[in-house]
Design a protein around this motif. Structure first.
Motif, PDB file in Angstrom:
ATOM      1  N   GLY A 619       0.799  -1.225   0.000  1.00 46.42           N
ATOM      2  CA  GLY A 619       0.000   0.000   0.000  1.00 46.42           C
ATOM      3  C   GLY A 619       0.829   1.270   0.000  1.00 46.42           C
ATOM      4  O   GLY A 619       0.290   2.375   0.105  1.00 46.42           O
ATOM      5  N   SER A 620       2.143   1.130  -0.156  1.00 41.20           N
ATOM      6  CA  SER A 620       2.989   2.334  -0.145  1.00 41.20           C
ATOM      7  C   SER A 620       3.156   2.927  -1.543  1.00 41.20           C
ATOM      8  O   SER A 620       3.605   4.053  -1.704  1.00 41.20           O
ATOM      9  CB  SER A 620       4.360   2.014   0.467  1.00 41.20           C
ATOM     10  OG  SER A 620       4.966   0.953  -0.251  1.00 41.20           O
ATOM     11  N   ALA A 621       2.817   2.142  -2.587  1.00 43.00           N
ATOM     12  CA  ALA A 621       2.897   2.660  -3.965  1.00 43.00           C
ATOM     13  C   ALA A 621       1.507   2.637  -4.585  1.00 43.00           C
ATOM     14  O   ALA A 621       0.663   1.825  -4.220  1.00 43.00           O
ATOM     15  CB  ALA A 621       3.847   1.793  -4.781  1.00 43.00           C
ATOM     16  N   LYS A 622       1.268   3.540  -5.546  1.00 46.72           N
ATOM     17  CA  LYS A 622      -0.046   3.593  -6.208  1.00 46.72           C
ATOM     18  C   LYS A 622      -0.010   2.790  -7.502  1.00 46.72           C
ATOM     19  O   LYS A 622       0.962   2.859  -8.250  1.00 46.72           O
ATOM     20  CB  LYS A 622      -0.416   5.044  -6.527  1.00 46.72           C
ATOM     21  CG  LYS A 622      -1.062   5.784  -5.373  1.00 46.72           C
ATOM     22  CD  LYS A 622      -1.513   7.153  -5.797  1.00 46.72           C
ATOM     23  CE  LYS A 622      -3.035   7.239  -5.853  1.00 46.72           C
ATOM     24  NZ  LYS A 622      -3.515   8.594  -6.130  1.00 46.72           N
ATOM     25  N   PRO A 623      -1.096   2.038  -7.801  1.00 41.95           N
ATOM     26  CA  PRO A 623      -1.136   1.322  -9.087  1.00 41.95           C
ATOM     27  C   PRO A 623      -1.393   2.274 -10.254  1.00 41.95           C
ATOM     28  O   PRO A 623      -1.804   3.410 -10.051  1.00 41.95           O
ATOM     29  CB  PRO A 623      -2.299   0.352  -8.908  1.00 41.95           C
ATOM     30  CG  PRO A 623      -3.165   0.962  -7.870  1.00 41.95           C
ATOM     31  CD  PRO A 623      -2.286   1.797  -6.982  1.00 41.95           C
TER      32      PRO A 623
END
Length: 764
Positions: A619-623
């Motif tokens: 959840g630390s990077a955005k898709p």
């Protein structure tokens, strides 16, 4: 022939006034929805019963209210932009088709009498002179474009309203399930009333403008008006197929990788396909469904008007009786308006268990009130006795018989709706049995689901068969056309209930993506589960009305093409019959494969992102949502063309090369097989979906024994749901357009086929 109680002037005032009242009511509902603010300003202290100002029933658990509202607004904007850009892309392609097909209509119909502009003897009464075929060609083209544009606008507005309301429903869910229900239902009502009222108003205006030229030639006037139904349905076909492929490619991709492989919840913001999935709900279920029911409404009105124009109403120029189908629809708007108030103002929803009964009451109340409404319209707008055209003869009919025709269609619709609900709601044993079969894996789930779909066809077909028999016995093909109109007379309520489902579904997705508490997600899930069942009921209505509409159009086609009898034993007709019965299978194969190949690309992209973007699962990077939206858009635009071409070209090819008798066989065959496949496909998919939700909700001991999420039984249910997705949202709903569209297209081109058709049989 008697006189009508309602004067012609009364009719000319009543129809547009009812349509304007419907549009005004839609705007009022929209204003009420817009009072839920998507900004973090403090709400005004004013509060009414359905007010928007109570304190939150729960304060967010450890989540800042400001950030929640902001996130909801951002997600809503992303969904709205995705849906708008898809529809604009789709309409560019559809616009090219629309212009090309309009030219085709003009050329084919104009060539019937070599583009002559001289008056001709009338088809059904050679002692009178009628307007030339050139006029029919020109006005049919205009009405085709009118129907197409109205259909496109109604679909687009529906989508805009749904994407406007989804985040507002999520925010209202913080105050309780009743508040959220009212916002979702009101938004659905905006779409329902806009569509029903604008469809009626445009048709009424077109008739009056055409009358300036046609004068007393009502036969020619209403023949030209049939283009309106063709325009509406041809746009609906592309909307349904394109939107259906879009939504299911995203849904299957999101479910297979997210739920089954990665074990993350539905609508988790880490899932790259989640925005595309929520966009799909709007372009498929809302824009597609809106255009579809608009098409049915336009066609049933056109079929009734064509038959009436060559009956005593048309021959004696009795305007009020002639416009009986429009008066029924006008009464329908008033009845639905009253019915909607029962859901939003007269009764309050206090608990989750009240949601589904409230939606079902809408159907029952509207049907009961509409029965009284039809009786009043039949008494005021019809002479006590009159004649109806019946394949070359005039049949004597009484006004109470016509009331029964409309009534039988109306109640058959309700029966089909409730049978559909029984087979697709997880409150009853059929879906619970399907859920139970998941204990032994996906294979038994698929077997049980297919069996349920086939079985669910039985009662709806009997209901359709009885309504056909009763209405034909009383008033020939006109009876069947007004029975279809009866089924669609409560279209505003039907659409409100239908649009409510995707709005609630989106609201749940937004709650999950905005990181709201699980209690809010439970409320939106409860709204969504009720919406799933009512969506299945809506599809049942659409399919049942499509069967009656296409039969009425078939009757009008047979009369117009001057076929005395359709004899199944002649080879010409039988080959048409057997080929026609095959077409729904061919069409379903195309749409299913399209969803499969688009979903394949989506699954690969979602997997790639999970594997290559560091920190995505944590959840630390955005898709990268945009790539998934693009995959769905490109696939659906590309894949909607072959199924659309199949439906649009079949009547033209058969009519030109094999003639009207073979074409009548094709229409009968596609109607008979298409209805069965459409009902079973929609109900199988709906049952699988709700079996999965039954396990996820864990509301009973039986459900808890199968769950929780992530258990083997749940994974088997997800696979069933994924298989059912293209059945219930792409192939099934598109089939009802196939059977209607081929019939209305054949009717519009009937003069050309009758004059120049059957080239192969002429040569050999």
């Amino acid at each position: 022939m008697g006189v009508t109680i309602l004067s012609d002037l009364g009719t000319e005032i009543l129809v547009p006034v009812c349509a304007i009242v419907g549009i005004a009511f839609a705007l009022v509902q929209w204003i009420l929805v817009s009072r839920v603010k998507l900004s973090t300003d403090k709400l005004s202290p004013a509060a009414n019963k359905n007010g928007f100002a109570e304190s939150l029933i729960e304060e967010e658990e450890g989540v800042n209210d400001h950030t929640v509202v902001q996130k909801c607004a951002e997600i809503q904007t992303a969904i709205s932009e995705g849906a708008t850009s898809f529809l604009f892309t789709e309409y560019q392609y559809v616009g090219i088709f629309m212009v090309a097909f309009a030219v085709l209509i003009f050329l084919f119909l104009g060539s019937v009498e070599g583009f002559s502009t001289k008056s001709q003897p009338c088809n059904y009464d050679s002692t009178r002179m009628c307007k030339p075929a050139f006029a029919t060609a020109l006005f049919s083209t205009i009405s085709f474009l009118l129907g197409a544009v109205t259909s496109v606008i109604s679909g687009f507005l529906g989508m805009k309203i749904a994407t406007y309301a989804n985040a507002r429903t999520t925010l209202e869910a913080r105050k309780g399930v009743g508040k959220a229900f009212i916002v979702a239902f009101r938004s659905g009502a905006v779409m329902g009333f806009l569509l029903a009222a604008s469809g009626l108003l445009v048709l009424y205006i077109a008739i009056n403008i055409f009358k300036l030229y046609y004068g007393n030639d009502w036969e020619g006037l209403f023949e030209a008006i049939t283009g309106y139904g063709l325009g509406g349905s041809s746009m609906a076909l592309f909307g349904r197929v394109g939107g259906g492929i879009y939504t299911k490619a995203a849904d299957v991709g999101a479910d297979l990788v997210g739920k089954v492989e990665r074990n993350i919840p539905e609508d988790d913001p880490r899932n790259p396909a989640v925005i595309a999935d929520n966009v799909g709900d709007n372009v498929g279920d809302i824009a597609g469904m809106g255009s579809d029911l608009f098409g049915s409404y336009a066609e049933s009105s056109c079929a009734a008007l064509v038959v009436a124009s060559i009956s005593s109403f048309g021959i004696n120029h009795e305007l009020t009786a002639m416009l009986y189908p429009l008066l029924v629809s006008s009464m329908g708007i008033l009845v639905c308006l009253l019915t909607t108030l029962f859901a939003t103002d007269f009764f309050e929803i206090k608990a989750v268990k009240d949601i589904e009964p409230a939606l079902k009451k809408q159907l029952i109340i509207s049907t009961v009130l509409m029965t009284v409404g039809i009786a009043i319209v039949s008494w005021l707008a019809l002479p006590s006795s009159f004649t109806i055209f019946n394949f070359g003869e005039q049949k004597d009919v009484k006004n109470w018989q016509l009331f029964l025709c409309v009534g039988v269609g109306l109640w058959a619709g309700l029966i089909i709706g409730f049978v559909t609900e029984y087979y697709t709601s997880n409150a009853y044993s059929p879906v619970q049995d399907v859920a139970d079969s998941c204990r032994t894996g996906a294979a038994t789930n698929v077997i049980f689901g297919l069996a349920l779909g086939y079985k669910s066809v039985i009662i709806p077909i009997f209901a359709i068969a009885i309504s056909i028999f009763v209405s034909f016995s009383f008033a020939a093909m006109y009876g069947i056309a007004v029975a279809a109109l009866g089924m669609l007379s409560t279209i505003a309520t039907g659409l409100a209930i239908d649009a409510y489902g995707p709005i609630s579904d989106n609201a749940g997705g937004i709650a999950e993506m905005a990181g709201m508490s699980h209690r809010i997600r439970e409320r939106t899930d409860a709204l969504d589960a009720a919406g799933n069942t009512t969506a299945a009921i809506g599809k049942g209505f659409a399919i049942g009305s499509a069967a009656l509409v296409s039969l009425a159009l078939f009757g009008a086609f047979v009369s117009r093409a001057e076929i005395s009898t359709v004899d199944v034993l002649t080879p010409k007709v039988f080959i048409g019959l057997i080929v026609g019965a095959m077409l729904p299978y061919w069409f379903s194969a195309m749409t299913m494969k399209s969803v499969g190949s688009a979903a394949l690309k989506m699954v690969e992209e979602v997997r790639r992102q999970f594997n290559t973007i560091p920190g995505l699962m944590e959840g630390s990077a955005k898709p990268d949502y945009a790539t998934c939206v693009k995959i769905s858009t490109d696939a659906s635009i590309r894949e909607m063309i072959p199924p659309g071409a199949l439906v649009m070209l079949t009547p033209l090819i058969v009519g030109i090369f094999f003639g009207v008798e073979t074409l009548s066989g094709v229409l009968a065959g596609s109607l008979v097989s298409g209805v069965q496949i459409a009902i079973s496909a929609s109900n199988t998919g709906g049952a699988w979906d709700n079996a999965k939700k039954y396990i996820e909700a864990g509301a009973s001991d039986h459900a808890r024994a199968l769950g929780p999420k992530g258990s083997d039984a749940h994974k088997a249910a997800v696979i069933g749901d994924t298989v059912g997705d293209p059945l219930k949202d792409t192939s099934g709903p598109s089939l009802n357009i196939l059977i209607k569209l081929m019939a209305v297209e054949s009717l519009v081109f009937a003069p050309f086929f009758a004059t120049h058709g059957g080239l192969l049989f002429k040569i050999f």
